[in-house]
Design an enzyme around this catalytic site. Structure first.
Site, mmCIF file in Angstrom:
data_model
loop_
_atom_site.group_PDB
_atom_site.id
_atom_site.type_symbol
_atom_site.label_atom_id
_atom_site.label_comp_id
_atom_site.label_asym_id
_atom_site.label_seq_id
_atom_site.Cartn_x
_atom_site.Cartn_y
_atom_site.Cartn_z
ATOM 1 N N SER A 17 0.801 -1.226 0.000
ATOM 2 C CA SER A 17 0.000 0.000 0.000
ATOM 3 C C SER A 17 0.842 1.289 0.000
ATOM 4 C CB SER A 17 -0.980 -0.009 1.170
ATOM 5 O OG SER A 17 -1.935 -1.020 0.963
ATOM 6 N N THR A 69 -5.221 -3.997 7.838
ATOM 7 C CA THR A 69 -5.036 -5.365 7.359
ATOM 8 C C THR A 69 -5.676 -6.324 8.375
ATOM 9 O OG1 THR A 69 -2.913 -5.575 8.469
ATOM 10 C CG2 THR A 69 -2.851 -4.744 6.221
ATOM 11 N N LYS A 73 -8.991 -5.171 10.452
ATOM 12 C CA LYS A 73 -10.176 -4.760 9.678
ATOM 13 C C LYS A 73 -11.471 -5.341 10.255
ATOM 14 C CE LYS A 73 -8.915 -6.335 5.439
ATOM 15 N NZ LYS A 73 -9.176 -6.823 4.058
ATOM 16 N N ASN A 94 -11.762 -2.081 5.641
ATOM 17 C CA ASN A 94 -10.364 -1.988 5.206
ATOM 18 C C ASN A 94 -9.928 -0.540 5.038
ATOM 19 O OD1 ASN A 94 -11.832 -1.558 2.779
ATOM 20 N ND2 ASN A 94 -10.000 -2.097 1.605
ATOM 21 N N ASP A 110 -12.766 -3.464 -0.573
ATOM 22 C CA ASP A 110 -12.255 -4.691 -1.209
ATOM 23 C C ASP A 110 -13.211 -5.161 -2.303
ATOM 24 O OD1 ASP A 110 -9.928 -4.926 0.318
ATOM 25 O OD2 ASP A 110 -10.987 -5.938 1.939
ATOM 26 N N GLY A 136 -13.728 -21.158 -1.493
ATOM 27 C CA GLY A 136 -13.280 -20.590 -0.218
ATOM 28 C C GLY A 136 -14.376 -19.808 0.469
ATOM 29 N N GLY A 138 -13.551 -17.942 3.514
ATOM 30 C CA GLY A 138 -12.857 -17.164 4.546
ATOM 31 C C GLY A 138 -13.198 -15.695 4.435
ATOM 32 N N ALA A 140 -11.848 -13.255 2.767
ATOM 33 C CA ALA A 140 -11.828 -12.686 1.418
ATOM 34 C C ALA A 140 -13.092 -13.014 0.639
ATOM 35 C CB ALA A 140 -10.601 -13.181 0.662
ATOM 36 N N TYR A 228 -2.115 -12.913 -5.910
ATOM 37 C CA TYR A 228 -1.336 -12.147 -6.895
ATOM 38 C C TYR A 228 0.164 -12.432 -6.798
ATOM 39 C CZ TYR A 228 -1.079 -8.964 -2.898
ATOM 40 O OH TYR A 228 -0.903 -8.438 -1.646
ATOM 41 N N GLY A 249 -5.041 -11.365 -9.401
ATOM 42 C CA GLY A 249 -5.420 -10.714 -8.148
ATOM 43 C C GLY A 249 -4.858 -9.324 -7.939
HETATM 44 P P1 ATR Z 1 -8.846 -14.996 4.250
HETATM 45 O O1 ATR Z 1 -9.389 -14.145 5.331
HETATM 46 O O2 ATR Z 1 -7.657 -14.410 3.534
HETATM 47 O O3 ATR Z 1 -9.874 -15.481 3.279
HETATM 48 P P2 ATR Z 1 -8.968 -17.385 5.820
HETATM 49 O O4 ATR Z 1 -10.142 -16.816 6.487
HETATM 50 O O5 ATR Z 1 -7.970 -18.059 6.661
HETATM 51 O O6 ATR Z 1 -8.203 -16.260 5.015
HETATM 52 O O7 ATR Z 1 -9.453 -18.350 4.643
HETATM 53 C C1 ATR Z 1 -8.582 -19.078 3.878
HETATM 54 C C2 ATR Z 1 -9.396 -19.915 2.876
HETATM 55 O O8 ATR Z 1 -8.514 -20.811 2.235
HETATM 56 C C3 ATR Z 1 -10.473 -20.744 3.547
HETATM 57 O O9 ATR Z 1 -11.545 -20.899 2.652
HETATM 58 C C4 ATR Z 1 -9.736 -22.068 3.770
HETATM 59 O O10 ATR Z 1 -10.567 -23.182 3.900
HETATM 60 P P3 ATR Z 1 -11.007 -23.689 5.382
HETATM 61 O O11 ATR Z 1 -12.141 -22.795 5.797
HETATM 62 O O12 ATR Z 1 -11.417 -25.099 5.196
HETATM 63 O O13 ATR Z 1 -9.793 -23.547 6.271
HETATM 64 C C5 ATR Z 1 -8.979 -22.144 2.472
HETATM 65 N N1 ATR Z 1 -7.840 -23.074 2.572
HETATM 66 C C6 ATR Z 1 -6.657 -22.874 3.199
HETATM 67 N N2 ATR Z 1 -5.871 -23.965 3.083
HETATM 68 C C7 ATR Z 1 -6.583 -24.883 2.369
HETATM 69 C C8 ATR Z 1 -6.323 -26.206 1.891
HETATM 70 N N3 ATR Z 1 -5.153 -26.817 2.126
HETATM 71 N N4 ATR Z 1 -7.292 -26.819 1.165
HETATM 72 C C9 ATR Z 1 -8.466 -26.232 0.914
HETATM 73 N N5 ATR Z 1 -8.774 -24.969 1.331
HETATM 74 C C10 ATR Z 1 -7.849 -24.319 2.044
#
Ligand code: ATR
Length: 286
Positions: A17, A69, A73, A94, A110, A136, A138, A140, A228, A249
């Site tokens: 940033s 970050t 956030k 953010n 974001d 995913g 999480g 993001a 990215y 990304g």
């Molecule tokens: P962020 O906030 O950056 O999204 P996060 O909340 O830790 O980070 O989420 C990471 C994502 O990557 C999640 O969807 C995670 O899946 P889980 O909820 O099952 O943990 C996914 N992820 C990380 N490692 C993984 C792996 N080895 N296989 C499949 N998904 C994975």
């Protein structure tokens, strides 16, 4: 008067940033500064207050706000005076803007970054009533899902290694057209998908590979990755080889920064190819 802003986090030295905002400050010849602040969660509010009070700032400087970050956030939400709708739904701020009365305005940009990055390459109208597959569930994924709904997608398939987490997210976003599918089934039924988004950390340098066979994905489908580093992930490489439009990304990172810059410094910045090259150079990938 020098307008000041920055990014807070711990650790923070890898943040792009300062480079990104520094480029724009120079380009638009502004009396402004943007720096990285190493701030632990427990120090966050006192740091922001002290900057508003102009402690450790030059006499003629004024603190306008900051980027945050993970996990700041999310932590800051309860401390925000005016939480904007998107930030409330996404559950993350953010971008913090200091209002005229010193109040904290919490924004999430974001999702705007994702939308604008997509719009750089494709006409978003084509996604009205389309179907997306999100890998995913999480932090993001939340902004991405919000962006997809705003772009008019009528179906968002959500898949995550941990099924419960995807189900919890779908429940929380119950007003969104989400359908959870099992991680083992993520590559089935790709035939009706118009956009595929990886929001996991898989495929990032130092992380595990993302296993995502693309057979069956219609040629017109767009494939995007929020990772990215590397810029061209294995997912994007294999999608490109199959003839799909791919979006990396970096665009999301660059575009999310525009709204904060404009709010703090009063100039609407542009994402151009020189900025992209400059940030890539900072990432050591030129
Ligand atoms: P962020 O906030 O950056 O999204 P996060 O909340 O830790 O980070 O989420 C990471 C994502 O990557 C999640 O969807 C995670 O899946 P889980 O909820 O099952 O943990 C996914 N992820 C990380 N490692 C993984 C792996 N080895 N296989 C499949 N998904 C994975």
């Amino acid at each position: 008067m020098t307008l000041c802003a920055g990014v807070m986090g711990f650790p923070i030295s890898h943040s792009m940033s300062p480079r990104l905002h520094g480029y724009w400050i120079k380009k638009y010849a502004l009396d402004a500064s943007y720096q990285a602040f190493e701030v632990r969660p427990e120090e966050l509010m006192s740091k922001i207050s002290s900057l508003i009070e102009r402690e450790n700032l030059p006499k003629d400087a004024r603190f306008r706000g900051c980027n945050l970050t993970i996990p700041l956030k999310e932590i800051i939400i309860d401390q925000i005076d005016e939480l904007e709708d998107a930030a409330k739904i996404i559950g993350a701020v953010n971008t913090v803007i200091i209002g005229d009365e010193g109040q904290l305005i919490g924004r999430n940009t974001d999702w705007i970054g994702f939308t604008d990055s997509l719009a750089e390459r494709v006409d978003l109208n084509r996604f009205k009533s389309s179907k997306a597959l999100v890998l995913g569930a999480g932090g993001a994924a939340r902004g991405i899902i919000y962006a997809l709904e705003k772009s008019g997608f009528s179906k968002i398939y959500l898949t995550n290694r941990t099924l419960l987490r995807a189900e919890a997210l779908a429940k929380e976003f119950s007003q969104f057209p989400i359908e959870v599918i099992r991680w083992e089934d993520r590559a089935k039924n790709l035939g009706n998908i118009d956009l595929l988004v990886n929001t996991t950390s898989l495929g990032m340098s130092g992380q595990q590979r993302l296993e995502m066979p693309l057979e069956g994905l219609q040629k017109e489908a767009v494939v995007t990755d929020i990772v990215y580093s590397p810029l061209e992930t294995e997912l994007l490489k294999s999608a490109k080889e199959r003839g799909h439009i791919t979006i990396d990304g970096l665009g999301m990172l660059l575009h999310q920064a525009k709204a904060g810059f404009e709010a703090w410094f009063g100039t609407r910045p542009e994402v151009d190819t020189n900025l992209r090259a400059y940030v890539l150079e900072g990432l050591g990938q030129k």
